[in-house]
Design an enzyme around this catalytic site. Structure first.
Site, PDB file in Angstrom:
ATOM      1  CG  HIS A   1      -2.242   0.698   0.968  1.00 44.32           C
ATOM      2  ND1 HIS A   1      -2.345   1.823   0.165  1.00 44.32           N
ATOM      3  CD2 HIS A   1      -3.500   0.441   1.399  1.00 44.32           C
ATOM      4  CE1 HIS A   1      -3.609   2.231   0.142  1.00 44.32           C
ATOM      5  NE2 HIS A   1      -4.337   1.397   0.876  1.00 44.32           N
TER       6      HIS A   1
ATOM      7  CG  ASP B   1      -3.300   5.101  -2.921  1.00 42.21           C
ATOM      8  OD1 ASP B   1      -2.622   4.706  -1.964  1.00 42.21           O
ATOM      9  OD2 ASP B   1      -3.210   6.242  -3.419  1.00 42.21           O
TER      10      ASP B   1
END
Lengths: 327, 429
Positions: B400, B404
């Site tokens: 992450h 995204d």
């Protein structure tokens, strides 16, 4: 809390213990009418009388021997050797006999005595008024050897020494007597023997030291902090028994250790501390354990520049700190 | 002759000694397999660099050895021969000199004052060799910290004297690299606890198990991972495979599975979504130009991940053939180092185990890992009618820090679309 000198702390400790316990008495050269060569027993003769404040002939062997006999008979003598430099005639009584009393009698007898002696250099005392004698006694099981650095420690440790049931060699650094002042609680307290004290917390380097050197180390640590080197200072307070736990803890914390002592470096207290570290904290070491001790010279020189060379000071400690920090 | 563990590949710093294939006292030919070595990349057989007799095994089975560390001692006389070869100049005999003479290379010319004579080889060497580079030695504290925290000390820049790595350097490195997950979590019960319990049993860790454990801990500790799942209608792919199965076997001699179709779709989608084919670093995200897809294979000893380099270059049939070879090598422990190195993305067919949804751990230092789940016929709504379709979930875990949900989903949707578009017209060559 009152601010007093090391000398005053020692005087207070003895006075309090003499008031508390009738078995405690003091003997030594010039301790009565003169009040001791450094005035540690000033006023004691008038308060406690000739039976408990005993002036002795210039015969250290008999001072120690009589103290030992009195201790084995149930009293609690404090024997003062005027200067540690004159302690050698007591070796037979202390190392040969006092240390072995409990062991040799299978615990039937013990020797609750304190042998006090001012020691150390830096006072222009030359060969016979500058010696450090802790290593000689610390080598012997059966003895305890105390080397206080501050008024608070001196008072608390001396009281514990007087109350201890076995022989204690209590070595006061002459230079701290009037030079070091500190707070001492008004109420009764003692400090257990065999417990070191972290005099300053730090992260990068541990200094393990005792006696007068504690103060030079604290000064050097202060200087080091200006260069962003964080130094922890551990005061052993008692060089026998050594506080293994505190030694290992500080070494594990920083991984870099400097051992500072005024006594001759070779085969000294630092040698034993260093050996313990390499045995018990090897995996935490990030640099060789460094000793900074007295040089391989038989005695303190008389010449002031040479005495300065002999003595460990804050500047020499600073240099060692920097080298260790860079390692 | 002392045998060292040779450097076997980039970013490999140590190996675990597997089975010794020779015993002490055995005669050994040059290039004879000596010992199995397990690295975090591959298992390999180390060939003997010399001919001789195995005198001593220094590193025993299960021991972790740094590259360059001593593992064995072989008695050989090849060393002697080598020294002879190494002689700078053959001895010149009078006969060879003849009347034209030779130029003596090892002799200094006459100097201005008439001096000059043969210079010894030692002298000339010592001029070049005045200060050998200091061997890196680590303090006990540094070694202990590195081991406890699974740190490759080669990654750390030392600030100590002569560039020595200090304890503080290691601590700063650990602090800089720890993002999530405390190390305390990974430590299991202590030996004492386990030994004193009668109601449990301890299985010794195999070298492969240790490697997998280290890699998984690294992934969990260093990568903040997010996860998503997409349902894919693979009815077209199922019937396409059914259609070509027999002819493919006849023609190519191998079975066609769904895997090459999926690899193809993943490779295409990675091209369009380069962030999924990258690596995180504090200085920036490093996009990988090549699409090297690692395929997780269950080998007898544990998980192994052979890599298809430049997977986007190949057709479905080509991928099928590559996979056939890699899987069989993986199952027999015969993969070579290049065949397991350089992966930029990992694919795992957890569906083969019956799973319909799984949450894989990203293969550090890659950016993402995808699983294909079991293909199951399900009633689904298609054009307002209920239809029976072959459905397959694809699950994606991703770093992450790098991307995204939007980028990750764009990739998943691309794979989904490509797989759903497979039909009778799809070219497999």
């Amino acid at each position: 809390m009152a601010v007093i000198t090391v000398l005053e702390a020692i005087r207070e400790a003895m006075r309090e213990e003499m008031r508390n316990d009738d078995r405690v008495f003091i003997m030594g050269e010039d301790i009565g009418a003169r009040g001791g060569v450094f005035l540690a027993t000033e006023g004691f003769l008038s308060e406690f009388g000739e039976e408990r404040i005993i002036d002795t002939p210039l015969a250290e062997s008999s001072i120690a021997g009589i103290a030992l006999g009195a201790a084995m008979s149930g009293l609690r003598p404090i024997a003062e050797i005027e200067f540690a430099d004159f302690i050698w005639p007591t070796i037979n009584q202390i190392v040969g006999e006092a240390a072995k009393v409990r062991y040799g009698t299978e615990g039937k007898l013990n020797a609750p005595m304190v042998l006090r002696a001012p020691q150390g250099g830096g006072v222009r005392g030359a060969l016979y008024h500058s010696q450090s004698v802790e290593a000689i006694f610390a080598h012997t099981p059966g003895l305890k050897v105390v080397t206080p650095s501050t008024p608070y420690d001196a008072k608390g440790l001396l009281k514990s020494s007087i109350r201890d049931d076995d022989p204690v060699i209590f070595l006061e650094h002459k230079r701290t007597y009037r030079l070091v002042k500190g707070e001492v609680p008004d109420q009764e307290y003692t400090i257990p023997l065999g417990k070191a004290d972290v005099k300053k917390l730090g992260e990068d380097i541990s200094i393990i030291t005792y006696g007068l050197m504690v103060h030079h180390c604290l000064e050097a640590a202060q200087m080091a902090s200006l260069e962003n080197i964080s130094v922890e200072v551990l005061d052993l307070r008692t060089v026998r028994p050594l506080d293994m736990e505190s030694i290992i803890n500080t070494v594990k914390k920083t991984g870099k250790t400097l051992i500072v002592y005024e006594d001759n470096q070779a085969l000294g207290i630092g040698s034993e501390v260093s050996a313990l570290i390499s045995q018990h904290a090897f995996e935490y070491l990030d640099a060789p354990v460094i000793r900074l001790g007295g040089p391989e010279v038989p005695a303190m020189p008389f010449s002031p520049p040479l005495e300065n060379m002999f003595m460990i000071d804050a500047e020499k400690i600073s240099t060692a700190i920097k080298e260790l920090a860079e390692y | 002759m002392k045998i060292e563990l040779p450097q076997v590949g980039e970013s490999v710093t140590e190996g675990v000694i597997g089975r010794w294939l020779k015993n002490v006292g055995d005669k050994i030919e040059k290039y004879d397999p000596l010992v199995e070595v397990i690295t975090d990349k591959v298992n390999m057989e180390l060939p003997s660099p010399v001919r001789g007799v195995l005198r001593e095994i220094i590193a025993n089975e299960g021991e972790t050895v740094q590259m360059g560390g001593l593992i064995a001692d072989i008695e050989t006389n090849e060393n002697q021969e080598n020294t002879n070869h190494d002689k700078l100049e053959p001895d010149v005999t009078d006969q060879e000199i003849g009347t034209t003479g030779v130029l003596l290379k090892n002799t200094a010319p006459v100097g201005p004052t008439g001096s000059g004579g043969p210079i010894s080889r030692d002298e000339s060497l010592s001029n070049h060799d005045k200060s050998p580079p200091p061997k890196s030695r680590y303090s006990p504290a540094v070694l202990r910290l590195a081991e406890e925290n699974q740190i490759d000390l080669a990654q750390i820049v030392g600030t100590g004297i002569n560039g020595r790595i200090t304890r503080k350097d290691v601590i700063s490195f650990i602090e800089a690299n720890s993002t999530i997950g405390g190390r305390e979590d990974s430590t299991g019960p202590s030996d004492q606890d386990t030994q004193s319990r009668k109601d449990q049993e301890k299985i010794a860790l195999t070298p492969v198990r240790k490697m997998i454990a280290a890699n998984m801990s690294k992934s969990a500790a260093l990568i903040p991972q997010a996860w998503s799942e997409v349902a894919v209608d693979v009815t077209g792919m199922v019937s396409k495979r059914q259609d070509i199965k027999e002819s493919f076997m006849n023609k190519e001699g191998i079975n066609i599975t769904y895997l090459p179709f999926v690899i193809k779709a993943v490779a295409e989608s990675l091209k369009k979504n380069p962030l999924l084919n990258s690596t995180w670093s504090e200085e920036g995200i490093i996009l990988k130009k090549n699409i090297n897809i690692g395929i997780a294979v269950a080998a007898p000893d544990g998980l192994i991940v052979p890599v298809i380099h430049n997977a986007d270059f190949f057709s479905i049939a080509g991928l099928a053939e590559i996979m056939e070879t890699l899987i069989s090598k993986a199952k027999n422990g015969k993969l070579s180092l290049p065949e397991v190195q350089g992966g930029t993305f990992t694919l795992n067919n957890t569906g083969a185990l019956g799973s319909v949804s799984s949450r894989p751990l990203v293969n550090h230092p890659q950016a993402a890992i995808m699983t294909t789940e079991a293909i199951i016929k399900r009633p689904v709504i298609k054009e307002d009618a209920i239809a029976i379709r072959s459905m397959m979930n694809i699950c994606l875990s991703f770093d992450h820090r790098i991307m995204d949900g939007a980028e990750a989903s764009a990739f998943s949707m691309s794979v989904k679309k490509l797989l759903e578009n497979i039909g009778s017209e799809t070219l497999i060559y």
